[in-house]
Design a protein around this motif. Structure first.
Motif, PDB file in Angstrom:
ATOM      1  N   GLY A  81      35.560  22.591  -2.667  1.00 12.97           N
ATOM      2  CA  GLY A  81      35.594  23.205  -3.981  1.00 12.97           C
ATOM      3  C   GLY A  81      35.595  24.724  -3.933  1.00 12.97           C
ATOM      4  O   GLY A  81      35.642  25.336  -2.848  1.00 12.97           O
ATOM      5  N   SER A  82      35.534  25.320  -5.125  1.00 12.20           N
ATOM      6  CA  SER A  82      35.593  26.778  -5.246  1.00 12.20           C
ATOM      7  C   SER A  82      34.481  27.300  -6.152  1.00 12.20           C
ATOM      8  O   SER A  82      34.013  26.589  -7.052  1.00 12.20           O
ATOM      9  CB  SER A  82      36.942  27.202  -5.840  1.00 12.20           C
ATOM     10  OG  SER A  82      38.014  26.829  -5.009  1.00 12.20           O
ATOM     11  N   ARG A 131      39.747  32.035   3.417  1.00 17.06           N
ATOM     12  CA  ARG A 131      39.121  31.172   2.405  1.00 17.06           C
ATOM     13  C   ARG A 131      38.485  31.983   1.279  1.00 17.06           C
ATOM     14  O   ARG A 131      38.502  31.559   0.118  1.00 17.06           O
ATOM     15  CB  ARG A 131      38.042  30.286   3.047  1.00 17.06           C
ATOM     16  CG  ARG A 131      38.559  29.353   4.112  1.00 17.06           C
ATOM     17  CD  ARG A 131      37.476  28.364   4.543  1.00 17.06           C
ATOM     18  NE  ARG A 131      36.304  29.021   5.131  1.00 17.06           N
ATOM     19  CZ  ARG A 131      35.065  28.845   4.693  1.00 17.06           C
ATOM     20  NH1 ARG A 131      34.819  28.052   3.666  1.00 17.06           N
ATOM     21  NH2 ARG A 131      34.052  29.464   5.293  1.00 17.06           N
ATOM     22  N   PHE A 132      37.913  33.121   1.603  1.00 22.39           N
ATOM     23  CA  PHE A 132      37.232  33.955   0.617  1.00 22.39           C
ATOM     24  C   PHE A 132      38.047  35.219   0.366  1.00 22.39           C
ATOM     25  O   PHE A 132      38.697  35.752   1.270  1.00 22.39           O
ATOM     26  CB  PHE A 132      35.853  34.378   1.112  1.00 22.39           C
ATOM     27  CG  PHE A 132      34.841  33.262   1.246  1.00 22.39           C
ATOM     28  CD1 PHE A 132      35.186  31.927   1.086  1.00 22.39           C
ATOM     29  CD2 PHE A 132      33.522  33.567   1.530  1.00 22.39           C
ATOM     30  CE1 PHE A 132      34.251  30.918   1.209  1.00 22.39           C
ATOM     31  CE2 PHE A 132      32.560  32.574   1.671  1.00 22.39           C
ATOM     32  CZ  PHE A 132      32.936  31.245   1.503  1.00 22.39           C
ATOM     33  N   GLN A 145      35.668  35.493  -4.505  1.00 22.27           N
ATOM     34  CA  GLN A 145      36.295  34.197  -4.770  1.00 22.27           C
ATOM     35  C   GLN A 145      36.185  33.370  -3.512  1.00 22.27           C
ATOM     36  O   GLN A 145      36.685  33.763  -2.450  1.00 22.27           O
ATOM     37  CB  GLN A 145      37.764  34.380  -5.155  1.00 22.27           C
ATOM     38  CG  GLN A 145      38.505  33.082  -5.386  1.00 22.27           C
ATOM     39  CD  GLN A 145      38.009  32.323  -6.593  1.00 22.27           C
ATOM     40  OE1 GLN A 145      37.757  32.908  -7.642  1.00 22.27           O
ATOM     41  NE2 GLN A 145      37.840  31.023  -6.459  1.00 22.27           N
ATOM     42  N   MET A 146      35.529  32.228  -3.624  1.00 28.01           N
ATOM     43  CA  MET A 146      35.283  31.374  -2.467  1.00 28.01           C
ATOM     44  C   MET A 146      36.023  30.058  -2.664  1.00 28.01           C
ATOM     45  O   MET A 146      35.728  29.316  -3.617  1.00 28.01           O
ATOM     46  CB  MET A 146      33.785  31.124  -2.295  1.00 28.01           C
ATOM     47  CG  MET A 146      32.959  32.407  -2.189  1.00 28.01           C
ATOM     48  SD  MET A 146      31.214  32.104  -1.842  1.00 28.01           S
ATOM     49  CE  MET A 146      30.724  31.279  -3.353  1.00 28.01           C
ATOM     50  N   ASN A 147      36.972  29.787  -1.790  1.00 24.89           N
ATOM     51  CA  ASN A 147      37.751  28.546  -1.837  1.00 24.89           C
ATOM     52  C   ASN A 147      37.491  27.730  -0.581  1.00 24.89           C
ATOM     53  O   ASN A 147      36.975  28.241   0.410  1.00 24.89           O
ATOM     54  CB  ASN A 147      39.241  28.869  -1.950  1.00 24.89           C
ATOM     55  CG  ASN A 147      39.585  29.632  -3.216  1.00 24.89           C
ATOM     56  OD1 ASN A 147      38.954  29.463  -4.253  1.00 24.89           O
ATOM     57  ND2 ASN A 147      40.599  30.483  -3.129  1.00 24.89           N
ATOM     58  N   SER A 148      37.869  26.471  -0.638  1.00 24.19           N
ATOM     59  CA  SER A 148      37.721  25.573   0.515  1.00 24.19           C
ATOM     60  C   SER A 148      36.305  25.649   1.085  1.00 24.19           C
ATOM     61  O   SER A 148      36.116  25.783   2.307  1.00 24.19           O
ATOM     62  CB  SER A 148      38.746  25.937   1.597  1.00 24.19           C
ATOM     63  OG  SER A 148      40.054  25.853   1.092  1.00 24.19           O
ATOM     64  N   LEU A 149      35.340  25.543   0.210  1.00 27.91           N
ATOM     65  CA  LEU A 149      33.951  25.686   0.636  1.00 27.91           C
ATOM     66  C   LEU A 149      33.520  24.549   1.545  1.00 27.91           C
ATOM     67  O   LEU A 149      33.959  23.402   1.390  1.00 27.91           O
ATOM     68  CB  LEU A 149      33.035  25.780  -0.582  1.00 27.91           C
ATOM     69  CG  LEU A 149      33.040  27.160  -1.263  1.00 27.91           C
ATOM     70  CD1 LEU A 149      32.523  27.061  -2.686  1.00 27.91           C
ATOM     71  CD2 LEU A 149      32.223  28.145  -0.459  1.00 27.91           C
ATOM     72  N   ARG A 158      33.240  31.392  -7.843  1.00 34.20           N
ATOM     73  CA  ARG A 158      33.489  32.828  -7.934  1.00 34.20           C
ATOM     74  C   ARG A 158      32.180  33.529  -8.249  1.00 34.20           C
ATOM     75  O   ARG A 158      31.573  33.291  -9.293  1.00 34.20           O
ATOM     76  CB  ARG A 158      34.516  33.136  -9.013  1.00 34.20           C
ATOM     77  CG  ARG A 158      34.959  34.602  -9.030  1.00 34.20           C
ATOM     78  CD  ARG A 158      35.750  34.902 -10.272  1.00 34.20           C
ATOM     79  NE  ARG A 158      36.470  36.174 -10.168  1.00 34.20           N
ATOM     80  CZ  ARG A 158      36.741  36.953 -11.208  1.00 34.20           C
ATOM     81  NH1 ARG A 158      36.378  36.582 -12.427  1.00 34.20           N
ATOM     82  NH2 ARG A 158      37.404  38.086 -11.048  1.00 34.20           N
TER      83      ARG A 158
END
Length: 117
Positions: free
Chosen positions: A16-17, A66-67, A81-85, A19
């Motif tokens: 998940g993501s 990822r970030f 922004q943090m993706n693919s946590l 912000r």
């Protein structure tokens, strides 16, 4: 008196993501470096990413790709922004501002990010 107020943390599933936002009030001068650090239980606080007022950025290897860190100078706000946590991203995330003039260092109170299914 400078205050940093973070928001955007929470619980998210792996992949998940989220912000994160950090708004600075008070005088942090126009030339500064804004950054995000994190601290997991039993571990030392470590740099996640930073961005200078020139917009140059630095990332830890483990978040590269990822970030994304960004800033809005008009609002004295920095974002992450943090993706693919991943579960290993679970930590308290802290905002930090360092002024180029005088070298003042300010920290936020931290916001918890938990990555779990």
């Amino acid at each position: 008196q400078v205050q940093l107020v973070e928001s955007g943390g929470g619980l998210v599933q792996p992949g998940g993501s989220l912000r994160l936002s950090c708004a600075a009030s008070g005088s942090i001068f126009s030339s500064n470096v804004m950054g995000w650090y994190r601290q997991a239980p039993g571990k030392e606080r470590e740099l996640v990413a930073s961005i200078a007022s020139s917009s140059s950025t630095q990332y830890a290897d483990y978040v590269m790709g990822r970030f994304t860190i960004s800033r809005d100078n008009a609002k004295n706000t920095v974002y992450l922004q943090m993706n693919s946590l991943k579960p290993e991203d679970t930590a308290v995330y802290y905002c930090r501002v360092v002024t180029i003039a005088f070298g003042y260092v300010y920290w936020g109170q931290g916001t918890q990010v938990t990555v779990s299914s």
